[in-house]
Design a protein around this motif. Structure first.
Motif, PDB file in Angstrom:
ATOM      1  N   GLU A  35       0.789  -1.078   0.214  1.00 63.19           N
ATOM      2  CA  GLU A  35      -0.048  -0.015   0.182  1.00 63.19           C
ATOM      3  C   GLU A  35       0.945   1.239  -0.241  1.00 63.19           C
ATOM      4  OE1 GLU A  35      -2.682   0.027   3.246  1.00 63.19           O
ATOM      5  OE2 GLU A  35      -3.863  -1.888   2.499  1.00 63.19           O
ATOM      6  N   ARG A  36       1.884   1.136   0.753  1.00 67.54           N
ATOM      7  CA  ARG A  36       2.803   2.342   0.963  1.00 67.54           C
ATOM      8  C   ARG A  36       3.618   2.482  -0.306  1.00 67.54           C
ATOM      9  NH1 ARG A  36       8.119   2.421   2.028  1.00 67.54           N
ATOM     10  NH2 ARG A  36       7.956   0.391   2.857  1.00 67.54           N
ATOM     11  N   LEU A  37       3.890   1.697  -1.124  1.00 66.62           N
ATOM     12  CA  LEU A  37       4.890   1.727  -2.355  1.00 66.62           C
ATOM     13  C   LEU A  37       3.967   1.878  -3.537  1.00 66.62           C
ATOM     14  CD1 LEU A  37       7.579  -1.271  -1.397  1.00 66.62           C
ATOM     15  CD2 LEU A  37       7.956   1.285  -1.215  1.00 66.62           C
ATOM     16  N   LEU A  38       2.908   1.294  -3.612  1.00 66.56           N
ATOM     17  CA  LEU A  38       2.124   1.395  -4.783  1.00 66.56           C
ATOM     18  C   LEU A  38       0.785   2.124  -4.694  1.00 66.56           C
ATOM     19  CD1 LEU A  38       2.333  -2.627  -6.003  1.00 66.56           C
ATOM     20  CD2 LEU A  38       3.727  -0.429  -6.987  1.00 66.56           C
ATOM     21  N   GLY A  39       0.675   2.758  -3.622  1.00 65.87           N
ATOM     22  CA  GLY A  39      -0.752   3.349  -3.289  1.00 65.87           C
ATOM     23  C   GLY A  39      -2.007   2.652  -3.297  1.00 65.87           C
ATOM     24  N   LEU A  40      -1.791   1.147  -2.927  1.00 65.41           N
ATOM     25  CA  LEU A  40      -2.941   0.523  -3.156  1.00 65.41           C
ATOM     26  C   LEU A  40      -4.118   0.855  -1.926  1.00 65.41           C
ATOM     27  CD1 LEU A  40      -1.492  -3.138  -3.764  1.00 65.41           C
ATOM     28  CD2 LEU A  40      -2.304  -1.438  -5.485  1.00 65.41           C
ATOM     29  N   LYS A  41      -4.995   0.417  -2.122  1.00 67.50           N
ATOM     30  CA  LYS A  41      -6.172   0.985  -1.021  1.00 67.50           C
ATOM     31  C   LYS A  41      -7.025  -0.230  -0.972  1.00 67.50           C
ATOM     32  CE  LYS A  41      -6.652   5.850  -2.664  1.00 67.50           C
ATOM     33  NZ  LYS A  41      -7.300   6.797  -3.130  1.00 67.50           N
ATOM     34  N   SER A  42      -7.479  -0.585   0.353  1.00 69.84           N
ATOM     35  CA  SER A  42      -7.771  -1.740   0.823  1.00 69.84           C
ATOM     36  C   SER A  42      -9.320  -1.226   1.385  1.00 69.84           C
ATOM     37  CB  SER A  42      -7.192  -2.522   1.949  1.00 69.84           C
ATOM     38  OG  SER A  42      -7.755  -3.640   2.279  1.00 69.84           O
ATOM     39  N   GLU A  85      12.596  -2.826 -13.065  1.00 67.52           N
ATOM     40  CA  GLU A  85      12.887  -1.708 -12.291  1.00 67.52           C
ATOM     41  C   GLU A  85      11.932  -0.483 -12.862  1.00 67.52           C
ATOM     42  OE1 GLU A  85      16.573   1.268 -10.974  1.00 67.52           O
ATOM     43  OE2 GLU A  85      16.688  -0.821 -10.718  1.00 67.52           O
ATOM     44  N   LEU A  86      11.236   0.364 -12.172  1.00 69.47           N
ATOM     45  CA  LEU A  86      10.320   1.143 -12.688  1.00 69.47           C
ATOM     46  C   LEU A  86      10.084   2.164 -11.648  1.00 69.47           C
ATOM     47  CD1 LEU A  86       7.563  -0.836 -14.454  1.00 69.47           C
ATOM     48  CD2 LEU A  86       9.292   0.342 -15.526  1.00 69.47           C
ATOM     49  N   PRO A  87       9.707   3.581 -11.757  1.00 68.62           N
ATOM     50  CA  PRO A  87       9.304   4.321 -11.069  1.00 68.62           C
ATOM     51  C   PRO A  87       7.938   4.072 -10.248  1.00 68.62           C
ATOM     52  CG  PRO A  87       9.287   5.451 -13.040  1.00 68.62           C
ATOM     53  CD  PRO A  87       9.726   3.879 -13.276  1.00 68.62           C
ATOM     54  N   SER A  88       7.781   4.454  -8.988  1.00 67.09           N
ATOM     55  CA  SER A  88       6.678   4.186  -8.358  1.00 67.09           C
ATOM     56  C   SER A  88       5.488   4.963  -8.999  1.00 67.09           C
ATOM     57  CB  SER A  88       6.565   4.435  -6.906  1.00 67.09           C
ATOM     58  OG  SER A  88       5.610   4.392  -6.266  1.00 67.09           O
ATOM     59  N   PRO A  89       4.241   4.376  -8.994  1.00 69.85           N
ATOM     60  CA  PRO A  89       2.971   4.814  -9.352  1.00 69.85           C
ATOM     61  C   PRO A  89       2.425   6.200  -8.626  1.00 69.85           C
ATOM     62  CG  PRO A  89       2.440   2.637  -9.533  1.00 69.85           C
ATOM     63  CD  PRO A  89       4.035   2.841  -8.756  1.00 69.85           C
ATOM     64  N   ILE A  90       3.206   6.333  -7.483  1.00 66.84           N
ATOM     65  CA  ILE A  90       2.693   7.393  -6.717  1.00 66.84           C
ATOM     66  C   ILE A  90       3.786   8.483  -6.500  1.00 66.84           C
ATOM     67  CG2 ILE A  90       1.159   5.938  -5.192  1.00 66.84           C
ATOM     68  CD1 ILE A  90       3.288   5.945  -3.064  1.00 66.84           C
ATOM     69  N   SER A  91       5.024   8.392  -6.982  1.00 70.25           N
ATOM     70  CA  SER A  91       5.961   9.330  -6.808  1.00 70.25           C
ATOM     71  C   SER A  91       7.176   8.967  -8.188  1.00 70.25           C
ATOM     72  CB  SER A  91       6.441   9.297  -5.492  1.00 70.25           C
ATOM     73  OG  SER A  91       7.734  10.141  -5.661  1.00 70.25           O
ATOM     74  N   ASP A  92       7.535   9.784  -8.793  1.00 72.28           N
ATOM     75  CA  ASP A  92       8.634   9.543  -9.730  1.00 72.28           C
ATOM     76  C   ASP A  92       9.811   9.495  -9.082  1.00 72.28           C
ATOM     77  OD1 ASP A  92       6.775   9.456 -11.884  1.00 72.28           O
ATOM     78  OD2 ASP A  92       7.112  11.674 -12.334  1.00 72.28           O
ATOM     79  N   ASN A  93      10.020  10.175  -7.658  1.00 75.27           N
ATOM     80  CA  ASN A  93      11.122  10.128  -7.115  1.00 75.27           C
ATOM     81  C   ASN A  93      11.738   8.732  -6.369  1.00 75.27           C
ATOM     82  OD1 ASN A  93      11.630  12.752  -7.914  1.00 75.27           O
ATOM     83  ND2 ASN A  93      10.550  13.624  -5.946  1.00 75.27           N
ATOM     84  N   THR A 123      15.497   2.784  -4.382  1.00 73.63           N
ATOM     85  CA  THR A 123      15.569   4.041  -4.486  1.00 73.63           C
ATOM     86  C   THR A 123      17.201   4.539  -4.291  1.00 73.63           C
ATOM     87  OG1 THR A 123      13.187   5.076  -4.097  1.00 73.63           O
ATOM     88  CG2 THR A 123      14.915   6.553  -4.336  1.00 73.63           C
ATOM     89  N   ARG A 124      17.592   4.189  -3.206  1.00 77.74           N
ATOM     90  CA  ARG A 124      18.862   4.379  -3.009  1.00 77.74           C
ATOM     91  C   ARG A 124      19.962   3.755  -3.859  1.00 77.74           C
ATOM     92  NH1 ARG A 124      22.378   7.959  -0.979  1.00 77.74           N
ATOM     93  NH2 ARG A 124      24.122   7.040  -0.014  1.00 77.74           N
ATOM     94  N   VAL A 125      19.638   2.711  -4.210  1.00 78.71           N
ATOM     95  CA  VAL A 125      20.776   1.853  -5.317  1.00 78.71           C
ATOM     96  C   VAL A 125      20.794   2.558  -6.440  1.00 78.71           C
ATOM     97  CG1 VAL A 125      21.134  -0.312  -6.257  1.00 78.71           C
ATOM     98  CG2 VAL A 125      20.314  -0.282  -3.991  1.00 78.71           C
TER      99      VAL A 125
END
Length: 434
Positions: free
Chosen positions: A128-135, A166-174, A197-199
């Motif tokens: 949920e935190r990484l992809l913005g999923l909602k339950s 490897e892709l940017p997150s749907p909720i943040s390009d950073n 992100t760090r790598v």
């Protein structure tokens, strides 16, 4: 029903028939007496069955079954014990499930369970935190509707999950994410999502450093090479003792310029995922030009270079990048094949896509080196590379060009017998020419 229960039932029936016969002996109506006895036994069994049904329908947890006698008492007790065992088993399974959910909830990596059609069945809090999923509103939704990147759709539908994506997150390009999918069961999917992100930032810093240093070194190196060329053009005005030194300096300056050019090309290839000038390329004509250049490079070494190219097969992509990759493979074959050796170039297509094979009769490569050949600056034999003037970046460039064209590189070699480098391109990159 067990053998004991069958015996009990038979004894009960025999007793009922005997009681009916005794009643018939008293009344003189044997048929009616036996029928009445059997009807009474059937009624009693039906009443016990109704009691069982009522208990099964309305009983509370841990509620004891109704009292029964004989066979029905054993049935009631057996069902009750079976329920208790099932309750204990469900309790153990629920405890395992609870522990699994607690452990996966504590993971920093996202975990998502998908059905065979790619619909979301379950996910943890990190997902949920990484992809913005909602339950629970996202439950049952196709994962490609929630991760809408074209490369993810292609990766998921391709079902080739040997390498992560490897892709940017749907909720943040950073936020940079790595997706890894595993198939299990009857086609279900387990998707792991990791924050890299760090790598990615460290890798980007490395790329920027190499690109910036290459650009900064290019100007002074050009100046040095220019003055060396000027001095060698006027060699009669130079002390003869310096002639050989100037020639070696010019040779090494040329090698450094080639190295910087390769580094800058790699930096350019890594800057984007797909080539900007993506258009059909006539590979057969390109290979003919490369073959002629290879023959000129061979010169007096008299290599036998053959070309078989299907003129109907074109490849979508950047002509400049493909020429760089293909020429690297062919020129390497010329460099590492003994005099009068044979080099075979083939370009063809089949149902799996298009393929380019460069096969030589050279010195070959030990199998232990094959997995690392496409690494930057990896040297199989330092003396061999020094003698041929290579930068150690040729196959790394080939690898990146193929990745940008959705291709792969297969390498096979037998020491002393030669090597074969084969590029494979998927059908969507191929275009047939009439």
């Amino acid at each position: 029903m067990t053998q004991n229960w069958s015996g009990v039932l038979i004894r009960h029936l025999l007793l009922v028939v005997a009681a009916g016969a005794l009643l018939g002996l008293i009344t003189g109506q044997y048929g009616w007496a036996i029928a009445v006895a059997l009807a009474a036994y059937l009624g009693w069994s039906t009443w016990q069955l109704l009691r069982l049904h009522k208990w099964l329908k309305n009983h509370q947890p841990d509620e004891a079954p109704p009292d029964g006698y004989g066979l029905w008492g054993e049935v009631f007790d057996s069902i009750y014990h079976l329920q208790r065992r099932n309750q204990r088993a469900r309790g153990r399974l629920q405890a395992v499930i609870d522990r699994m959910q607690e452990s996966t909830a504590a993971l920093r990596d996202g975990m998502i369970l998908l059905d065979r059609d790619g619909n979301l069945e379950w996910w943890n809090q990190s997902a949920e935190r990484l992809l913005g999923l909602k339950s629970p509103q996202d439950g049952g939704q196709p994962v490609t509707n929630l991760v809408r990147h074209p490369r993810f759709k292609e990766y998921f539908e391709g079902e080739d999950y040997r390498e992560p994506l490897e892709l940017p997150s749907p909720i943040s390009d950073n936020l940079r994410l790595q997706f890894h999918i595993t198939l299990y069961g009857a086609g279900e999917h387990l998707m792991l999502v990791r924050d890299v992100t760090r790598v990615h930032q460290l890798e980007q810093m490395r790329k920027d450093f190499v690109a910036n240093v290459s650009h900064e070194l290019r100007t002074p190196l050009t100046v040095i090479a220019g003055y060396l060329e000027t001095l060698l053009d006027n060699v009669e005005d130079v002390n003869p003792r310096w002639t050989r030194a100037l020639q070696q300096m010019q040779q090494q300056a040329g090698r450094m310029q080639n190295l910087l050019n390769d580094l800058l090309l790699l930096a350019k290839l890594e800057a984007t995922d797909y080539p900007a000038d993506n258009k059909p390329v006539a590979v057969d004509l390109m290979l003919l030009s490369i073959r002629n250049d290879a023959q000129a490079l061979s010169g007096a070494r008299s290599h036998r270079i053959s070309l078989e190219a299907d003129s109907k097969v074109k490849l979508k992509g950047s002509e400049a990048e493909l020429r760089s990759a293909f020429s690297n493979l062919v020129f390497n074959a010329v460099k590492y094949t003994p005099d009068e050796g044979e080099i075979r170039i083939r370009w063809w297509a089949d149902e799996q896509g298009a393929h380019l094979a460069v096969q030589d009769s050279g010195i070959g490569i030990d199998p232990k080196h094959l997995p690392r050949l496409t690494e930057r600056f990896y040297r199989v034999d330092s003396s061999r590379n020094a003698s041929t003037g290579g930068t150690g970046l040729g196959l790394a460039i080939v690898k990146h060009v193929l990745l940008r064209h959705r291709g792969t590189l297969d390498i096979s070699s037998v020491p002393g017998k030669g090597s074969s480098f084969t590029c494979h391109f998927p059908p969507q990159q191929v275009e047939s020419r009439a």
